[in-house]
Write a protein that holds these residues in place. Structure first.
Motif: not given
Length: 357
Positions: A109, A111-112, A114-115, A124, A219-222, A259
């Motif tokens: 993902t 999220d994994q 990282g930004e 993004y 969202n970044p986790g998905n 952002e």
């Protein structure tokens, strides 16, 4: 039924390893996730007790994931257990829980990662492709969604919700003003009257808008990215369901809008006009970006200003700002200034949304 028995709903042989996580979000949203792994298979087994997880909804989530995969996007598929059912209702930790399983994703993902990896020049890296993905889903007009998505408006997502998320935030905002800030009550009544009048007109048009079935939680986790950091697909369909394309697109067009604003966590766009205008400009640029990927109908163009004035002033961000800064009357006044400006803002949506010839 214990975790071992739940895993055995999918395979008789014990996994070589497994992890277990409590992913609950409050007493009324009980969730556990098990990550069993065998030499030839890795699963994510979800155990849930809430009023938006049911065997029927799991079937809709499976159809949604399959439809997205058919479009060329990767989604971990929900798989049937040994008895052929996509979901089971079991007794677990004293609760009647729904259990279902999906493949473990072969991609990471955002999220994994990282930004530092997923942000480039304040944007993004998957931003444009994610919006085009939404356009493709909206254009597909998927028609099997009997349940609303988590982004729905003018209806409830699940039975325990008193109303939609926007109205819920607006009512909470109203309560803070009336209970904690009576000096602003008269001014807020003008805002509230305008809000309800706009909502009433939007209700008359909303049923005419095109719908599809959306994942509704980008969202970044998905969001899944491939090895080249390109948008590959999505996971987690808990909030997915039927929704108007216009509502989902308008929500997601705010991706990245703050952002590159200094100290974005303070949401200081309410207090610095240039930041608010910068946010609007980002939204409109995203709208221009997608209009070649999604053909807006005349009904959508007509509803756009009404939807904007419904969503923008009372989404969760202004409420959080009010609760944070309610002891500073000057800031409260600026938040109300911002809301009134958004309620009365004139935007040529029809011109912007017109497809290029």
């Amino acid at each position: 039924m214990d975790v071992t028995e739940i895993v055995q709903l999918y395979r008789r042989d014990p996994p070589s390893s497994w992890e277990y996580k409590d992913t609950s979000r409050g007493e009324e949203d009980f969730r556990r996730t098990v990550f069993p792994e065998w030499a030839d298979q890795r699963l994510v087994i979800k155990i849930a007790c809430n009023d938006f997880t049911s065997p029927r909804r799991v079937q809709i989530w499976q159809k949604t994931a399959a439809a997205y995969s058919a479009m060329g996007y990767y989604c971990p598929q929900i798989i049937a257990g040994k008895n052929g059912n996509l979901a089971e209702t079991v007794e677990y930790e004293g609760r009647a829980c729904v259990v279902y399983a999906e493949e473990r994703s072969r991609f990471q993902t955002a999220d994994q990662l990282g930004e530092r990896v997923i942000l480039q020049n304040g944007r993004y890296i998957y931003h444009d492709d994610a919006l085009r993905f939404l356009c493709e889903v909206g254009s597909a007009g998927l028609d099997f969604g009997e349940f609303p998505s988590g982004l729905c408006i003018l209806e409830r997502f699940c039975p325990s919700d008193p109303c939609d998320e926007i109205m819920e935030c607006a009512l909470e905002f109203k309560g803070v003003i009336e209970e904690q800030l009576p000096q602003f009550t008269q001014r807020f009544q003008r805002i509230w009257s305008r809000f309800l009048a706009n909502r009433g007109v939007l209700e008359q048009l909303y049923s005419q808008l095109p719908v599809s079935v959306f994942q509704a939680d980008l969202n970044p986790g998905n969001i899944l990215l491939d090895a080249d950091m390109r948008f590959a697909g999505v996971l987690d369909f808990n909030l997915s369901g039927r929704d108007t394309a216009l509502n989902v697109l308008f929500r997601e067009l705010w991706i990245n809008f703050d952002e590159d604003i200094f100290d974005k966590r303070e949401n200081n766009m309410y207090y610095v006009e240039q930041n608010s205008e910068k946010a609007l400009q980002s939204f409109l640029e995203n709208l221009l970006l997608i209009k070649d990927s999604y053909h807006f109908t005349q009904a959508e163009k007509k509803a756009a200003p009404l939807l904007y004035r419904y969503l923008r002033p009372f989404w969760w961000r202004p409420l959080h700002a009010l609760k944070r800064d309610q002891n500073d009357p000057a800031k409260v006044g600026k938040i109300l200034d911002w809301i009134e400006n958004e309620q009365t803002r004139s935007i040529d949506f029809e011109g912007i949304m017109e497809a290029r010839s």
